[in-house]
Motif scaffolding. Structure first.
Motif, PDB file in Angstrom:
ATOM      1  N   GLU A 221       9.974  -0.303  15.272  1.00 29.58           N
ATOM      2  CA  GLU A 221      11.271  -0.700  14.712  1.00 29.58           C
ATOM      3  C   GLU A 221      11.255  -0.640  13.183  1.00 29.58           C
ATOM      4  O   GLU A 221      10.226  -0.887  12.551  1.00 29.58           O
ATOM      5  CB  GLU A 221      11.624  -2.119  15.169  1.00 29.58           C
ATOM      6  N   ILE A 222      12.423  -0.343  12.642  1.00 31.93           N
ATOM      7  CA  ILE A 222      12.586  -0.261  11.183  1.00 31.93           C
ATOM      8  C   ILE A 222      13.233  -1.551  10.681  1.00 31.93           C
ATOM      9  O   ILE A 222      14.230  -2.009  11.231  1.00 31.93           O
ATOM     10  CB  ILE A 222      13.442   0.977  10.825  1.00 31.93           C
ATOM     11  N   ASP A 223      12.639  -2.124   9.651  1.00 28.01           N
ATOM     12  CA  ASP A 223      13.126  -3.398   9.098  1.00 28.01           C
ATOM     13  C   ASP A 223      14.065  -3.233   7.908  1.00 28.01           C
ATOM     14  O   ASP A 223      14.964  -4.035   7.705  1.00 28.01           O
ATOM     15  CB  ASP A 223      11.937  -4.225   8.586  1.00 28.01           C
ATOM     16  N   ALA A 224      13.789  -2.228   7.073  1.00 25.18           N
ATOM     17  CA  ALA A 224      14.577  -2.070   5.846  1.00 25.18           C
ATOM     18  C   ALA A 224      14.587  -0.614   5.417  1.00 25.18           C
ATOM     19  O   ALA A 224      13.643   0.132   5.714  1.00 25.18           O
ATOM     20  CB  ALA A 224      13.976  -2.924   4.727  1.00 25.18           C
ATOM     21  N   VAL A 225      15.665  -0.215   4.748  1.00 28.14           N
ATOM     22  CA  VAL A 225      15.771   1.172   4.279  1.00 28.14           C
ATOM     23  C   VAL A 225      16.297   1.237   2.849  1.00 28.14           C
ATOM     24  O   VAL A 225      17.018   0.351   2.393  1.00 28.14           O
ATOM     25  CB  VAL A 225      16.702   2.017   5.195  1.00 28.14           C
ATOM     26  N   THR A 226      15.934   2.321   2.180  1.00 30.79           N
ATOM     27  CA  THR A 226      16.464   2.630   0.856  1.00 30.79           C
ATOM     28  C   THR A 226      16.878   4.095   0.918  1.00 30.79           C
ATOM     29  O   THR A 226      16.050   4.941   1.280  1.00 30.79           O
ATOM     30  CB  THR A 226      15.378   2.445  -0.228  1.00 30.79           C
ATOM     31  N   ALA A 227      18.141   4.376   0.648  1.00 30.79           N
ATOM     32  CA  ALA A 227      18.607   5.744   0.909  1.00 30.79           C
ATOM     33  C   ALA A 227      19.535   6.257  -0.181  1.00 30.79           C
ATOM     34  O   ALA A 227      20.144   5.484  -0.935  1.00 30.79           O
ATOM     35  CB  ALA A 227      19.332   5.785   2.250  1.00 30.79           C
ATOM     36  N   VAL A 228      19.612   7.586  -0.239  1.00 28.05           N
ATOM     37  CA  VAL A 228      20.564   8.256  -1.125  1.00 28.05           C
ATOM     38  C   VAL A 228      21.255   9.342  -0.302  1.00 28.05           C
ATOM     39  O   VAL A 228      20.590  10.105   0.398  1.00 28.05           O
ATOM     40  CB  VAL A 228      19.857   8.921  -2.331  1.00 28.05           C
ATOM     41  N   GLN A 229      22.583   9.376  -0.374  1.00 29.41           N
ATOM     42  CA  GLN A 229      23.339  10.419   0.311  1.00 29.41           C
ATOM     43  C   GLN A 229      24.035  11.282  -0.727  1.00 29.41           C
ATOM     44  O   GLN A 229      24.403  10.795  -1.790  1.00 29.41           O
ATOM     45  CB  GLN A 229      24.437   9.815   1.173  1.00 29.41           C
ATOM     46  N   LYS A 230      24.298  12.532  -0.354  1.00 23.63           N
ATOM     47  CA  LYS A 230      24.967  13.427  -1.308  1.00 23.63           C
ATOM     48  C   LYS A 230      25.938  14.335  -0.552  1.00 23.63           C
ATOM     49  O   LYS A 230      25.593  14.865   0.510  1.00 23.63           O
ATOM     50  CB  LYS A 230      23.887  14.272  -1.999  1.00 23.63           C
ATOM     51  N   THR A 231      27.120  14.496  -1.124  1.00 24.67           N
ATOM     52  CA  THR A 231      28.082  15.461  -0.571  1.00 24.67           C
ATOM     53  C   THR A 231      28.236  16.570  -1.604  1.00 24.67           C
ATOM     54  O   THR A 231      28.707  16.320  -2.717  1.00 24.67           O
ATOM     55  CB  THR A 231      29.442  14.772  -0.314  1.00 24.67           C
TER      56      THR A 231
END
Ligand code: SOE
Length: 391
Positions: free
Chosen positions: A205-215
């Motif tokens: 299981e994943i507890d935390a995320v840090t993400a970047v999205q781009k269009t």
């Protein structure tokens, strides 16, 4: 001995409709299931093309009203292959009328909707399945076995990449895939949902995320007008609409068991067609798999003498391998469509046994929760704990 018939209603068609129809109609040629799936009725929005689809793929009837399928007493299983935004209403209605649910991924456009689907199915006591089909690739199950047997030891890293390139042309039309309300997200939902599902299956299981999205392409031509309208110069602005999902995303994940993962999903990876790839690095060894060579599993065994170490390419095609006895002789590889046969065979087994199938709608909801956390992380430019995402 004659098998009990199980009447299937398919809602949606297209690419996934073909893959599912093929599996329902062929499963008993390769697997000894308890049921005879009957391709009873399929639904689409346009009756003429739905009839043509039904004729090609062997569905007895066609309709342009999915409600009619859900309301019928003679349908046992509702198979959902329509666009993501339609999943929750169909799955909930199907479950409430006592039908088993077989649903394409991603589960829904939001965690709240995905959770409502799972709750309805659990309350109704029907069998439910969310088709992250890559879990049913023999080499992926072999990876799971090696992990469970302790062959790669403690897992340090997951590295998942899922890359495609079908929307690089800015003239590619603004279909439902490009709208948040209809798709939930871009490749973050469509592709990274597969990677997150595999990571949950193989690592935890994943507890935390840090993400970047781009269009990269913020506007696209409206469907129907297509590339010609886009490039004509005149009236192009009026014939375009806003893209409200990502074209690419990067996500760092902190797993509950202390592993660290990276995920990259993109539809703008020039040259990559269906590059679903993962690497898992552990204290005793490592694994590598790529869908485009889906029958092979790379295994590095660090417990071997140093002079003999190196990545071994295991051909996961023998009778000792998962589903191996159902198909061809060793080395006679299987493909994408076979994963749908495996899913259908396992689903029929779950119907016989009254459940016990994964991934199901609960897994679908857990997966969407991670994706929603990633979108929030990107929007708010910060690390997001999964518990922040509530239904
Ligand atoms: C997108 O192009 C897509 O069709 C996904 O929706 C599927 O889930 C994936 O298996 C192949 O690519």
């Amino acid at each position: 001995m004659a098998k009990n018939k199980l009447n299937i209603g398919l809602i949606g068609k297209g690419f996934m409709g073909k893959a599912h129809s093929f599996a329902w109609s062929g499963v008993n040629r390769f697997f000894d299931t308890d049921f005879e799936p009957v391709l009873k009725v399929c639904a689409g929005t346009d009756i003429d093309s739905t009839r043509a689809f039904a004729d090609t793929w062997g569905w007895e009837e066609a309709t342009d009203d999915w409600n009619a399928i859900v309301e019928r007493d003679d349908i046992d299983v509702v198979d959902i292959v329509s666009p993501t935004f339609t999943h929750d209403a169909i799955a909930i209605a199907a479950a409430e009328s006592g039908k088993h649910v077989f649903c394409e991924k991603p589960a829904a456009v939001s965690y709240a909707k995905a959770k409502a689907m799972a709750e309805a199915a659990n309350k109704a006591g029907v069998v439910h399945y969310l088709n992250h089909n890559y879990r049913r690739v023999p080499a992926v199950i072999m990876a799971k076995k090696l992990i469970d047997d302790g062959r790669i030891g403690e897992i340090f890293h997951w590295r998942g990449t899922y890359l495609q390139d079908w929307i690089i042309d800015p003239g590619f039309p603004l279909t439902w895939h490009f709208k948040k309300e209809s798709a939930g997200g871009g490749p973050l939902y469509d592709l990274n949902s597969h990677s997150v599902d595999l990571a949950r299956y193989l690592v935890g299981e994943i507890d935390a995320v840090t993400a970047v999205q781009k269009t990269f392409t913020s506007e696209r031509p409206l469907p129907g007008e297509g590339a010609a309208a886009f490039s004509s110069g005149t009236g192009a602005a009026e014939s375009k609409g806003a893209v409200t999902v990502d074209d690419a995303s990067f996500m760092i994940a902190e797993f509950n068991n202390g592993s660290l993962g990276s995920f990259n999903a993109s539809r703008m990876a020039t040259g990559r067609k269906n590059w679903n790839d993962f690497e898992i690095y552990g204290s005793k060894g490592s694994l590598h798999w790529n869908f485009e060579s889906m029958n092979e599993l790379g295994f590095f065994d660090a417990t071997k003498p140093a002079a003999e170490q190196g990545f071994t390419k295991i051909s996961v095609t023998t009778g000792d391998h998962p589903y191996g006895n159902a198909w061809w002789a060793p080395g006679h590889i299987i493909g994408y469509e076979n994963t749908f046969f495996h899913a259908v065979a396992d689903f029929l087994k779950a119907v016989s046994e009254g459940g016990g199938l994964a991934p199901n709608l609960d897994d679908g909801a857990s997966c969407i929760r991670v994706l929603e956390a990633a979108a929030k992380s990107s929007d708010e430019k910060r690390r997001v704990g999964i518990e922040e995402i509530t239904a």
